[in-house]
Design a protein around this motif. Structure first.
Motif, PDB file in Angstrom:
ATOM      1  N   THR A  22      -5.545 -15.262   0.307  1.00 55.78           N
ATOM      2  CA  THR A  22      -4.668 -15.686  -0.847  1.00 55.78           C
ATOM      3  C   THR A  22      -4.090 -16.835  -0.605  1.00 55.78           C
ATOM      4  O   THR A  22      -4.373 -18.156  -1.381  1.00 55.78           O
ATOM      5  CB  THR A  22      -3.681 -14.869  -1.357  1.00 55.78           C
TER       6      THR A  22
ATOM      7  N   ALA B 159     -10.365 -10.511   0.712  1.00 57.26           N
ATOM      8  CA  ALA B 159      -9.009  -9.991   0.464  1.00 57.26           C
ATOM      9  C   ALA B 159      -7.978 -10.388   1.393  1.00 57.26           C
ATOM     10  O   ALA B 159      -8.190 -10.372   2.563  1.00 57.26           O
ATOM     11  CB  ALA B 159      -9.040  -8.639  -0.046  1.00 57.26           C
TER      12      ALA B 159
ATOM     13  N   GLN C 270       2.009 -11.902 -11.739  1.00 57.67           N
ATOM     14  CA  GLN C 270       0.924 -11.053 -11.198  1.00 57.67           C
ATOM     15  C   GLN C 270       1.446 -10.336 -10.020  1.00 57.67           C
ATOM     16  O   GLN C 270       0.826 -10.433  -8.977  1.00 57.67           O
ATOM     17  CB  GLN C 270      -0.281 -12.102 -10.767  1.00 57.67           C
TER      18      GLN C 270
ATOM     19  N   THR D 244       1.745 -20.300  -5.357  1.00 56.49           N
ATOM     20  CA  THR D 244       1.257 -19.006  -5.001  1.00 56.49           C
ATOM     21  C   THR D 244       1.061 -18.907  -3.305  1.00 56.49           C
ATOM     22  O   THR D 244       1.390 -17.936  -2.834  1.00 56.49           O
ATOM     23  CB  THR D 244      -0.305 -19.108  -5.421  1.00 56.49           C
TER      24      THR D 244
ATOM     25  N   GLY E 245       0.612  -7.151  -9.650  1.00 53.31           N
ATOM     26  CA  GLY E 245      -0.445  -6.414  -9.051  1.00 53.31           C
ATOM     27  C   GLY E 245      -1.486  -6.892  -7.978  1.00 53.31           C
ATOM     28  O   GLY E 245      -1.753  -6.345  -7.168  1.00 53.31           O
ATOM     29  N   TYR E 246      -1.544  -8.257  -8.342  1.00 55.93           N
ATOM     30  CA  TYR E 246      -2.495  -8.719  -7.294  1.00 55.93           C
ATOM     31  C   TYR E 246      -1.863  -9.074  -5.955  1.00 55.93           C
ATOM     32  O   TYR E 246      -2.600  -8.778  -4.984  1.00 55.93           O
ATOM     33  CB  TYR E 246      -2.603 -10.343  -7.855  1.00 55.93           C
ATOM     34  N   PHE E 247      -0.633  -9.308  -6.123  1.00 58.40           N
ATOM     35  CA  PHE E 247      -0.043  -9.475  -4.614  1.00 58.40           C
ATOM     36  C   PHE E 247       0.111  -8.248  -3.941  1.00 58.40           C
ATOM     37  O   PHE E 247      -0.060  -8.178  -2.796  1.00 58.40           O
ATOM     38  CB  PHE E 247       1.296 -10.231  -4.800  1.00 58.40           C
TER      39      PHE E 247
ATOM     40  N   THR F 169      -1.916  -5.730  -4.254  1.00 56.68           N
ATOM     41  CA  THR F 169      -3.343  -5.208  -3.562  1.00 56.68           C
ATOM     42  C   THR F 169      -3.329  -6.176  -2.341  1.00 56.68           C
ATOM     43  O   THR F 169      -4.028  -5.562  -1.284  1.00 56.68           O
ATOM     44  CB  THR F 169      -4.207  -5.498  -4.759  1.00 56.68           C
ATOM     45  N   GLN F 170      -3.193  -7.507  -2.417  1.00 55.21           N
ATOM     46  CA  GLN F 170      -3.441  -8.237  -1.324  1.00 55.21           C
ATOM     47  C   GLN F 170      -2.650  -7.800  -0.189  1.00 55.21           C
ATOM     48  O   GLN F 170      -3.077  -8.038   1.048  1.00 55.21           O
ATOM     49  CB  GLN F 170      -3.467  -9.677  -1.379  1.00 55.21           C
TER      50      GLN F 170
END
Length: 268
Positions: A221, A216, A62, A233, A64-66, A68-69
């Motif tokens: 996270t 966010a 993931q 994670t 993209g998720y990391f 973004t955060q």
């Protein structure tokens, strides 16, 4: 008899020195040793550390998720740092020019520095709501004191003979500040930035962890992954934070070398 090196050749040699194993070899060996030690510790304490392959898999699965955060946390950190820098720099000039301002401001700054800022995060949420304001304020406060102290010290560290020359030609206080005090303070300012750039990341994460309403950011996270027992994670987010802090420190160092190329510390 050896041929003397020209200044340009010396600078090129310094820039290419990082390619030598003498430069990167010790760090590489240390990283390898730490990697083996991490893997061993992860198998020994599986509820404390995640294996490196699982951490890497979390990042690969993931990205993209990391990203973004990470961008959310970085934006909060840089905005908070910017606010803290502007306020601290202005106050440093004020207390360097006016002794009465120093006596009025420095005790409050010291009290603010020794106050556990994490404890005031809930109060900031009550006062400013659940938006980014509490995070920016907390990050600014964390970065404020090192910038204030270093800049004020740099503004006062002016060679007396040079200062007397400026005064002998009837230079105004503003001219002395602009042409002498601020350039003399730049090494101190960059020293403070080397501290507060990584510290701003810590401040943003602390704010995300302790300020309610965070939706966010890498701090959020970590908090959510911890509650769900997703250890890989958690450590993936921590790795991204460490990488961000290292890159910011590298950026400050590069800019410092460019800006302060004239300083005597860069001539050695």
């Amino acid at each position: 008899m050896s041929t003397p090196r020209t200044p340009s050749a010396t600078r090129l040699r310094r820039r290419l020195s990082f390619l030598s194993p003498v430069w990167w070899g010790p760090a590489a060996v240390t990283l390898v040793v730490l990697g083996f030690a991490w893997q061993a510790a992860a198998h020994r304490w599986p509820y404390l550390l995640a294996p490196l392959d699982r951490i890497a898999e979390s990042l690969r699965s993931q990205p993209g998720y990391f990203l973004t955060q990470a961008w959310t946390t970085l934006r909060e950190a840089l905005l908070g740092l910017g606010i803290g820098f502007v306020v601290a720099f202005a106050l440093a000039i004020l207390i360097s020019e006016l002794p009465v301002a120093r006596r009025a401001i420095m005790p409050i700054a010291v009290v603010l520095n020794v106050t556990p800022l994490v404890a005031i995060a809930p109060a900031l949420v009550v006062a400013f709501g659940f938006g980014p304001a509490p995070k920016l304020i907390l990050t600014s406060l964390i970065c404020f004191f090192p910038i204030l102290i270093n800049t004020a010290a740099g503004l006062r560290t002016v060679p007396l003979p040079v200062l007397q020359v400026y005064r002998s030609v009837d230079a105004s206080r503003g001219e002395i500040l602009r042409h002498l005090r601020i350039p003399s303070a730049l090494p101190y300012v960059f020293a403070a930035l080397q501290i507060v750039f990584p510290l701003s990341i810590i401040g943003a994460v602390v704010a995300e962890l302790n300020a309610a309403g965070s939706s966010a950011g890498l701090g959020t996270t970590i908090q959510v992954a911890t509650s769900m027992n997703h250890l890989s994670t958690v450590w993936a987010a921590i790795f991204v934070l460490a990488l961000m802090g290292s890159l910011l420190l590298l950026l400050v160092t590069v800019v410092e070398r460019r800006v302060l190329h004239w300083h005597e510390s860069r001539q050695r």
